[in-house]
Design a protein around this motif. Sequence first.
Motif, PDB file in Angstrom:
ATOM      1  N   SER A 274       1.014  -9.048  -6.865  1.00  0.00           N
ATOM      2  CA  SER A 274       1.523  -9.261  -5.509  1.00  0.00           C
ATOM      3  C   SER A 274       2.820 -10.056  -5.639  1.00  0.00           C
ATOM      4  CB  SER A 274       0.492 -10.019  -4.663  1.00  0.00           C
ATOM      5  OG  SER A 274       0.960 -10.199  -3.347  1.00  0.00           O
ATOM      6  N   THR A 275       3.946  -9.357  -5.633  1.00  0.00           N
ATOM      7  CA  THR A 275       5.231  -9.963  -5.948  1.00  0.00           C
ATOM      8  C   THR A 275       6.262  -9.623  -4.876  1.00  0.00           C
ATOM      9  OG1 THR A 275       6.251  -8.124  -7.151  1.00  0.00           O
ATOM     10  CG2 THR A 275       4.663  -9.459  -8.352  1.00  0.00           C
ATOM     11  N   LEU A 276       7.479 -10.115  -5.082  1.00  0.00           N
ATOM     12  CA  LEU A 276       8.607  -9.771  -4.209  1.00  0.00           C
ATOM     13  C   LEU A 276       9.461  -8.657  -4.807  1.00  0.00           C
ATOM     14  CD1 LEU A 276       9.813 -13.319  -3.043  1.00  0.00           C
ATOM     15  CD2 LEU A 276       8.297 -11.724  -1.876  1.00  0.00           C
ATOM     16  N   ASP A 277       8.976  -8.026  -5.842  1.00  0.00           N
ATOM     17  CA  ASP A 277       9.729  -6.962  -6.523  1.00  0.00           C
ATOM     18  C   ASP A 277       9.398  -5.619  -5.880  1.00  0.00           C
ATOM     19  OD1 ASP A 277      10.910  -5.132  -8.195  1.00  0.00           O
ATOM     20  OD2 ASP A 277      10.305  -6.154 -10.040  1.00  0.00           O
ATOM     21  N   PRO A 278      10.344  -4.977  -5.209  1.00  0.00           N
ATOM     22  CA  PRO A 278      10.065  -3.677  -4.574  1.00  0.00           C
ATOM     23  C   PRO A 278       9.614  -2.612  -5.567  1.00  0.00           C
ATOM     24  CG  PRO A 278      12.141  -4.597  -3.769  1.00  0.00           C
ATOM     25  CD  PRO A 278      11.718  -5.436  -4.929  1.00  0.00           C
ATOM     26  N   GLU A 279      10.166  -2.645  -6.796  1.00  0.00           N
ATOM     27  CA  GLU A 279       9.794  -1.643  -7.784  1.00  0.00           C
ATOM     28  C   GLU A 279       8.322  -1.763  -8.180  1.00  0.00           C
ATOM     29  OE1 GLU A 279      12.407  -1.761 -11.091  1.00  0.00           O
ATOM     30  OE2 GLU A 279      14.185  -1.154  -9.947  1.00  0.00           O
ATOM     31  N   VAL A 280       7.831  -3.002  -8.272  1.00  0.00           N
ATOM     32  CA  VAL A 280       6.416  -3.202  -8.607  1.00  0.00           C
ATOM     33  C   VAL A 280       5.524  -2.633  -7.510  1.00  0.00           C
ATOM     34  CG1 VAL A 280       4.613  -4.933  -8.955  1.00  0.00           C
ATOM     35  CG2 VAL A 280       6.824  -5.200 -10.076  1.00  0.00           C
ATOM     36  N   TRP A 281       5.881  -2.878  -6.249  1.00  0.00           N
ATOM     37  CA  TRP A 281       5.070  -2.369  -5.147  1.00  0.00           C
ATOM     38  C   TRP A 281       5.135  -0.851  -5.056  1.00  0.00           C
ATOM     39  CZ3 TRP A 281       1.254  -4.582  -2.838  1.00  0.00           C
ATOM     40  CH2 TRP A 281       1.201  -5.977  -2.726  1.00  0.00           C
ATOM     41  N   THR A 282       6.295  -0.274  -5.299  1.00  0.00           N
ATOM     42  CA  THR A 282       6.401   1.190  -5.275  1.00  0.00           C
ATOM     43  C   THR A 282       5.538   1.809  -6.360  1.00  0.00           C
ATOM     44  OG1 THR A 282       8.665   1.031  -4.408  1.00  0.00           O
ATOM     45  CG2 THR A 282       8.013   3.120  -5.402  1.00  0.00           C
ATOM     46  N   TRP A 283       5.608   1.233  -7.565  1.00  0.00           N
ATOM     47  CA  TRP A 283       4.765   1.727  -8.662  1.00  0.00           C
ATOM     48  C   TRP A 283       3.290   1.527  -8.348  1.00  0.00           C
ATOM     49  CZ3 TRP A 283       2.167  -2.027 -11.856  1.00  0.00           C
ATOM     50  CH2 TRP A 283       1.362  -1.453 -12.854  1.00  0.00           C
ATOM     51  N   LEU A 284       2.940   0.344  -7.821  1.00  0.00           N
ATOM     52  CA  LEU A 284       1.539   0.020  -7.575  1.00  0.00           C
ATOM     53  C   LEU A 284       0.937   0.946  -6.520  1.00  0.00           C
ATOM     54  CD1 LEU A 284      -0.242  -2.126  -8.859  1.00  0.00           C
ATOM     55  CD2 LEU A 284       0.196  -3.585  -6.881  1.00  0.00           C
ATOM     56  N   MET A 285       1.668   1.186  -5.444  1.00  0.00           N
ATOM     57  CA  MET A 285       1.136   2.053  -4.396  1.00  0.00           C
ATOM     58  C   MET A 285       1.084   3.515  -4.843  1.00  0.00           C
ATOM     59  SD  MET A 285      -0.028   0.352  -2.035  1.00  0.00           S
ATOM     60  CE  MET A 285       0.013  -1.257  -1.256  1.00  0.00           C
ATOM     61  N   SER A 286       1.994   3.911  -5.733  1.00  0.00           N
ATOM     62  CA  SER A 286       1.900   5.270  -6.271  1.00  0.00           C
ATOM     63  C   SER A 286       0.649   5.409  -7.135  1.00  0.00           C
ATOM     64  CB  SER A 286       3.154   5.603  -7.081  1.00  0.00           C
ATOM     65  OG  SER A 286       3.229   4.827  -8.263  1.00  0.00           O
ATOM     66  N   VAL A 287       0.315   4.358  -7.889  1.00  0.00           N
ATOM     67  CA  VAL A 287      -0.917   4.358  -8.672  1.00  0.00           C
ATOM     68  C   VAL A 287      -2.129   4.468  -7.761  1.00  0.00           C
ATOM     69  CG1 VAL A 287      -2.393   2.942 -10.159  1.00  0.00           C
ATOM     70  CG2 VAL A 287       0.053   3.092 -10.620  1.00  0.00           C
ATOM     71  N   VAL A 288      -2.133   3.698  -6.678  1.00  0.00           N
ATOM     72  CA  VAL A 288      -3.254   3.727  -5.728  1.00  0.00           C
ATOM     73  C   VAL A 288      -3.399   5.117  -5.115  1.00  0.00           C
ATOM     74  CG1 VAL A 288      -4.058   2.839  -3.501  1.00  0.00           C
ATOM     75  CG2 VAL A 288      -3.172   1.263  -5.231  1.00  0.00           C
ATOM     76  N   ASP A 289      -2.280   5.722  -4.730  1.00  0.00           N
ATOM     77  CA  ASP A 289      -2.331   7.067  -4.136  1.00  0.00           C
ATOM     78  C   ASP A 289      -2.917   8.077  -5.116  1.00  0.00           C
ATOM     79  OD1 ASP A 289      -1.241   6.040  -1.864  1.00  0.00           O
ATOM     80  OD2 ASP A 289       0.793   6.752  -2.250  1.00  0.00           O
TER      81      ASP A 289
END
Length: 367
Positions: A274-289
């Motif tokens: 859970s960070t402020l890095d947009p790239e981490v969130w984009t990767w993480l949500m793609s993994v979840v999807d």
Amino acid sequence: MTAPTTRTATLDTRPLTERIDRRALREYRAGLPGEVRPPLMAAIWPAVVLAVLPVLFLSAWWFVLEDGSIPDEPWDRSALILLPYLALPVGMLVLLVRAVRRRSGVRQYRLDRFARANGLSYRPFAIPVALPGLIFTMGGTSVVRDLLWRGGRSPLSVGNQRTTIGSGRNRKEHRWGYVALRLPVALPHIVLDAAGNNSLLHPRLPVAYAKDQRLSLEGDFDRHFELYCPRGYETDALYLFTPDIMARFIDTVAELDVEIVDDHLFLYSPKDLSTLDPEVWTWLMSVVDILTERIAQWERWRDRRLEPVDAATMPGSFPLIRPPRGVAGQGRRLSRRTGWWWVIGLALAVYGWYLIIGDAVRAITGG
């Protein structure tokens, strides 16, 4: 299963980087709990201590110089002893900057707005809920920071957990970023220890499992993960981890440890997720999807070890043609590796006390 509301294609990461309304930030910061935004004095006093210590030491050193109790040329190699104390003001500045940044509330404000923009809820500080994952059952004292979650048919939570075990010199802190997904059905306990995040500082998972539960899979999967499943559930693990599922895991979560336990799937990382890095969130949500779509087929799995319910004798009912949902007792938890060091230590301690008591008895009796 219904599709999750937060899709990578519609993920809005602008709140993580866009310009902040300072007035709105001040209003938000006023409502932060003390665990997130401690009093100013509590944040400053460690820096003050580091600022005073070198002044006191240098004053004492100067007094020694003036006293003449050391050679006339004091600034030789012996002066190198001053270097650690001269570095204390640098440490003071680092602590002060970190304290001010933590109290600013910018991180919490951005994550809160990011959560709202993507249909999630946010809490800056929380006590962990009773989840069955291995990092939640280690004991000690745990807190979760920057927790984002959603409910509904496909619950999801992302957070950074800190667990403190022991005290004093034996105190140790474990840090984990995690993702928790709810599965459509309870599954056997399966752990995938990723090789990609093992290092000298973070060698592997905090729990060691018996080696005879290790299952080798085909292809390159073993190069990326060590898979553990309960004894007798090897065929079930092969049914769950088909070649396409293995390929997805290698492509998406090769840097994350994975645990399937009960009706949950957990992803673990030694770094914050859970960070402020947009790239981490984009990767993480793609993994979840991807995982949400792929693991939907696991809903058909049934444990053949469970006795089918005899529904034929029930009025107006039809006999079941497969076992009910759930996992038999032997498949619910992996067996942990036995640690023999404490047994050896206890035996040595008992033997030592035996020798001491024997010597004392002989000294008293004169035997």
